[in-house]
Scaffold this motif. Structure first.
Motif, PDB file in Angstrom:
ATOM      1  N   LYS A   1       0.846  -1.186   0.000  1.00 23.83           N
ATOM      2  CA  LYS A   1       0.000   0.000   0.000  1.00 23.83           C
ATOM      3  C   LYS A   1       0.884   1.239   0.000  1.00 23.83           C
ATOM      4  CE  LYS A   1      -4.096  -1.996   2.176  1.00 23.83           C
ATOM      5  NZ  LYS A   1      -5.170  -1.812   3.181  1.00 23.83           N
ATOM      6  N   THR A   2       0.421   2.282  -0.678  1.00 25.96           N
ATOM      7  CA  THR A   2       1.143   3.550  -0.710  1.00 25.96           C
ATOM      8  C   THR A   2       0.191   4.679  -0.334  1.00 25.96           C
ATOM      9  OG1 THR A   2       0.675   3.916  -3.068  1.00 25.96           O
ATOM     10  CG2 THR A   2       2.708   2.734  -2.523  1.00 25.96           C
ATOM     11  N   ALA A   3       0.771   5.763   0.161  1.00 30.38           N
ATOM     12  CA  ALA A   3      -0.029   6.937   0.519  1.00 30.38           C
ATOM     13  C   ALA A   3       0.831   8.180   0.363  1.00 30.38           C
ATOM     14  CB  ALA A   3      -0.549   6.826   1.949  1.00 30.38           C
ATOM     15  N   LYS A   4       0.193   9.279  -0.026  1.00 32.81           N
ATOM     16  CA  LYS A   4       0.891  10.546  -0.183  1.00 32.81           C
ATOM     17  C   LYS A   4       0.980  11.262   1.162  1.00 32.81           C
ATOM     18  CE  LYS A   4       1.293  10.387  -4.733  1.00 32.81           C
ATOM     19  NZ  LYS A   4       2.598  10.346  -5.412  1.00 32.81           N
ATOM     20  N   ALA A   5       2.156  11.762   1.470  1.00 27.37           N
ATOM     21  CA  ALA A   5       2.353  12.530   2.695  1.00 27.37           C
ATOM     22  C   ALA A   5       1.796  13.939   2.515  1.00 27.37           C
ATOM     23  CB  ALA A   5       3.835  12.597   3.041  1.00 27.37           C
ATOM     24  N   VAL A   6       1.059  14.384   3.512  1.00 29.64           N
ATOM     25  CA  VAL A   6       0.505  15.742   3.493  1.00 29.64           C
ATOM     26  C   VAL A   6       1.175  16.529   4.613  1.00 29.64           C
ATOM     27  CG1 VAL A   6      -1.554  17.162   3.678  1.00 29.64           C
ATOM     28  CG2 VAL A   6      -1.688  14.903   2.588  1.00 29.64           C
ATOM     29  N   VAL A   7       2.057  17.441   4.231  1.00 29.42           N
ATOM     30  CA  VAL A   7       2.808  18.238   5.199  1.00 29.42           C
ATOM     31  C   VAL A   7       2.155  19.606   5.328  1.00 29.42           C
ATOM     32  CG1 VAL A   7       5.049  19.223   5.787  1.00 29.42           C
ATOM     33  CG2 VAL A   7       4.923  17.015   4.608  1.00 29.42           C
ATOM     34  N   ALA A   8       1.940  20.040   6.563  1.00 33.28           N
ATOM     35  CA  ALA A   8       1.312  21.343   6.799  1.00 33.28           C
ATOM     36  C   ALA A   8       2.087  22.441   6.080  1.00 33.28           C
ATOM     37  CB  ALA A   8       1.276  21.635   8.297  1.00 33.28           C
ATOM     38  N   GLY A   9       1.347  23.305   5.390  1.00 29.21           N
ATOM     39  CA  GLY A   9       1.965  24.398   4.653  1.00 29.21           C
ATOM     40  C   GLY A   9       2.457  23.989   3.283  1.00 29.21           C
ATOM     41  N   GLY A  10       2.348  22.674   2.974  1.00 28.70           N
ATOM     42  CA  GLY A  10       2.737  22.202   1.646  1.00 28.70           C
ATOM     43  C   GLY A  10       4.229  22.234   1.388  1.00 28.70           C
ATOM     44  N   THR A  11       5.023  22.188   2.455  1.00 30.37           N
ATOM     45  CA  THR A  11       6.473  22.277   2.261  1.00 30.37           C
ATOM     46  C   THR A  11       7.153  21.000   2.770  1.00 30.37           C
ATOM     47  OG1 THR A  11       6.640  23.455   4.394  1.00 30.37           O
ATOM     48  CG2 THR A  11       6.479  24.800   2.401  1.00 30.37           C
ATOM     49  N   THR A  12       8.030  21.173   3.750  1.00 30.68           N
ATOM     50  CA  THR A  12       8.776  20.050   4.312  1.00 30.68           C
ATOM     51  C   THR A  12       8.594  20.028   5.822  1.00 30.68           C
ATOM     52  OG1 THR A  12      10.441  20.080   2.562  1.00 30.68           O
ATOM     53  CG2 THR A  12      11.080  19.072   4.644  1.00 30.68           C
ATOM     54  N   GLY A  13       8.429  18.831   6.371  1.00 27.87           N
ATOM     55  CA  GLY A  13       8.273  18.711   7.814  1.00 27.87           C
ATOM     56  C   GLY A  13       7.869  17.308   8.197  1.00 27.87           C
ATOM     57  N   ILE A  14       7.483  17.131   9.454  1.00 29.65           N
ATOM     58  CA  ILE A  14       7.062  15.823   9.955  1.00 29.65           C
ATOM     59  C   ILE A  14       5.550  15.700   9.867  1.00 29.65           C
ATOM     60  CG2 ILE A  14       6.964  14.331  11.985  1.00 29.65           C
ATOM     61  CD1 ILE A  14       9.613  15.452  12.874  1.00 29.65           C
ATOM     62  N   THR A  15       5.101  14.580   9.343  1.00 27.24           N
ATOM     63  CA  THR A  15       3.668  14.324   9.225  1.00 27.24           C
ATOM     64  C   THR A  15       3.395  12.850   9.445  1.00 27.24           C
ATOM     65  OG1 THR A  15       1.718  14.646   7.802  1.00 27.24           O
ATOM     66  CG2 THR A  15       3.729  13.891   6.735  1.00 27.24           C
ATOM     67  N   ASP A  16       2.176  12.519   9.816  1.00 25.98           N
ATOM     68  CA  ASP A  16       1.779  11.128  10.018  1.00 25.98           C
ATOM     69  C   ASP A  16       1.063  10.593   8.788  1.00 25.98           C
ATOM     70  OD1 ASP A  16       2.833  11.132  12.540  1.00 25.98           O
ATOM     71  OD2 ASP A  16       0.925  11.326  13.581  1.00 25.98           O
ATOM     72  N   VAL A  17       1.418   9.367   8.401  1.00 28.30           N
ATOM     73  CA  VAL A  17       0.764   8.676   7.287  1.00 28.30           C
ATOM     74  C   VAL A  17       0.244   7.356   7.841  1.00 28.30           C
ATOM     75  CG1 VAL A  17       1.009   7.790   4.954  1.00 28.30           C
ATOM     76  CG2 VAL A  17       2.418   9.722   5.701  1.00 28.30           C
ATOM     77  N   GLU A  18      -1.033   7.092   7.642  1.00 27.44           N
ATOM     78  CA  GLU A  18      -1.663   5.912   8.246  1.00 27.44           C
ATOM     79  C   GLU A  18      -2.101   4.914   7.188  1.00 27.44           C
ATOM     80  OE1 GLU A  18      -5.716   5.179  10.792  1.00 27.44           O
ATOM     81  OE2 GLU A  18      -4.299   6.670  11.600  1.00 27.44           O
ATOM     82  N   PHE A  19      -1.894   3.627   7.504  1.00 27.96           N
ATOM     83  CA  PHE A  19      -2.267   2.532   6.614  1.00 27.96           C
ATOM     84  C   PHE A  19      -3.097   1.520   7.393  1.00 27.96           C
ATOM     85  CE2 PHE A  19       1.693   4.303   5.179  1.00 27.96           C
ATOM     86  CZ  PHE A  19       1.617   4.311   3.788  1.00 27.96           C
ATOM     87  N   GLU A  20      -4.077   0.907   6.728  1.00 27.86           N
ATOM     88  CA  GLU A  20      -4.881  -0.136   7.341  1.00 27.86           C
ATOM     89  C   GLU A  20      -4.729  -1.433   6.547  1.00 27.86           C
ATOM     90  OE1 GLU A  20      -8.906   1.098   7.842  1.00 27.86           O
ATOM     91  OE2 GLU A  20      -8.412   2.634   9.344  1.00 27.86           O
ATOM     92  N   PHE A  21      -4.541  -2.533   7.276  1.00 30.69           N
ATOM     93  CA  PHE A  21      -4.379  -3.850   6.664  1.00 30.69           C
ATOM     94  C   PHE A  21      -5.303  -4.847   7.358  1.00 30.69           C
ATOM     95  CE2 PHE A  21      -0.354  -1.793   5.702  1.00 30.69           C
ATOM     96  CZ  PHE A  21      -0.039  -2.255   4.427  1.00 30.69           C
ATOM     97  N   ASP A  22      -5.536  -5.985   6.686  1.00 25.82           N
ATOM     98  CA  ASP A  22      -6.351  -7.045   7.285  1.00 25.82           C
ATOM     99  C   ASP A  22      -5.725  -8.414   7.065  1.00 25.82           C
ATOM    100  OD1 ASP A  22      -6.754  -7.440   4.586  1.00 25.82           O
ATOM    101  OD2 ASP A  22      -8.944  -7.306   4.659  1.00 25.82           O
TER     102      ASP A  22
END
Length: 353
Positions: A165-186
């Motif tokens: 699974k892949t997901a796009k990181a969304v960083v506040a302000g649209g620049t560079t920084g630390i952000t959380d990316v969440e994935f769900e599996f079964d």
């Protein structure tokens, strides 16, 4: 081991060519030579096996319904490196836990990992985890120091094989920084592991992992196996004496748990040379796990637990005979004819010697 790895000895095996190989569950035996700092894990020899894989756990009972943290690693053992001058990059593989870069057991990194304080970049591999609860449903939360729009990729190896699974990181302000990316599996199973990488990392841009969490919704009374130790690959036979090897010494993983009551089990593995698998001259075979063994380091006692009292503990680590001809290296690339080294095959880490 991760990790826990399985050894395949590239030697001719004395196996009848008239039948496809299966491996019996190893006989479960109690621990011996128990001290306050370790014990010897024991099991019965399995005919035709090449090696054994041993898991050691701290088991904890869930005290209330709700979300339980199965793993939480923040790499706080990394105390060097900076964005201006990152460290590392000169070792293809690093056992993060053995180096004390990870605070929990079994984390590793590949692809010449680099470091800044409390963060690591590269292809990160998790420990094995028991995620059979909640019908195998769980989630992975990754805190990444990256650029807005970077693609974070998780490859999970569970009871349905490899799942990506892949997901796009969304960083506040649209620049560079630390952000959380969440994935769900079964696809949760007894010995699941996964890898994490920033698929779109670019030179000069940060692509570090700050924290990796695994969470699962469980019920009061459920028991979680937290892996705190083990043995990567126990050969089935002593090459010097030709005697069967049916034990290994486990030193108390006091760095990963304060528990004085631990548990272990193991399974056997082999290369079935009577059954070629596509381009491979053998089929990789594993046995069911032994029953769970309890070890009390304080009282220096050990006992085999009744499988009926520990739920679904006594299950095979995978189907007894794995017939897929698909192999991958640790970079996730398919390999047609793997030889020596560490590979992934049918959701298992396999060491070919």
């Amino acid at each position: 081991m991760k990790k826990i790895y399985t050894t395949i000895c590239m030697l001719t095996l004395a196996i009848s060519a008239s039948a496809q190989l299966t491996l019996n569950k190893p006989e479960t035996k109690v621990a011996t030579d128990i001290t306050s700092s370790g014990f010897t894990a024991n099991w019965g020899a399995v005919p035709n096996s090449d090696g054994y894989c041993v898991f050691v756990y701290d088991r904890k009972k869930v005290t209330a319904d709700g979300e339980v943290t199965i793993a939480d690693e923040d790499f706080s053992g990394i105390t060097f490196g900076s964005i201006i001058e990152p460290a590392g990059g000169d070792e293809e593989y690093v056992d993060l836990s053995a180096y004390r870069y990870a605070e929990t057991y079994g984390w590793s990194a590949y692809a010449f990992p680099t470091y800044i304080a409390s963060m690591v970049a590269g292809l990160i591999y998790s420990p094995y985890m028991d995620l059979r609860g909640n019908d195998g449903k769980y989630k992975i939360i990754i805190s990444a120091y990256c650029t807005n729009g970077d693609e974070i990729r998780v490859e999970s190896h569970g009871d349905k094989g490899k799942e990506i699974k892949t997901a796009k990181a969304v960083v506040a302000g649209g620049t560079t920084g630390i952000t959380d990316v969440e994935f769900e599996f079964d696809n949760g199973c007894k010995d699941l592991f996964f890898s994490v990488i920033n698929n779109t990392a670019k030179d000069g841009s940060p692509d570090y992992f700050d924290r990796i969490q695994v969470k699962q919704t469980l019920k009061k009374g459920d028991v979680v196996n937290y892996m705190v130790g083990g043995n990567d690959a126990v050969d089935a036979v002593d090459k010097d004496t030709n005697d069967s090897i049916t034990s290994c010494r486990i030193q108390t993983p006091s760095r990963y748990t304060t528990a004085k009551v631990l548990y272990y089990d193991c399974y056997a593995s082999a290369a079935d040379w009577t059954t070629p698998n596509g381009s491979m001259p053998y089929t990789f075979v594993v046995s069911p796990f032994t029953d769970l063994v309890k070890v009390d380091l304080t009282n220096r006692t050990s006992e085999v637990l009744n499988p009926e009292t520990v739920g679904i503990q006594n299950i095979a680590s995978a189907s007894n005979i794995l017939d897929s001809n698909v192999w991958y290296n640790l970079a996730g690339q398919r390999v047609s004819n793997p030889s020596k080294g560490l590979f992934i095959h049918n959701g298992k880490k396999v060491v070919l010697k």
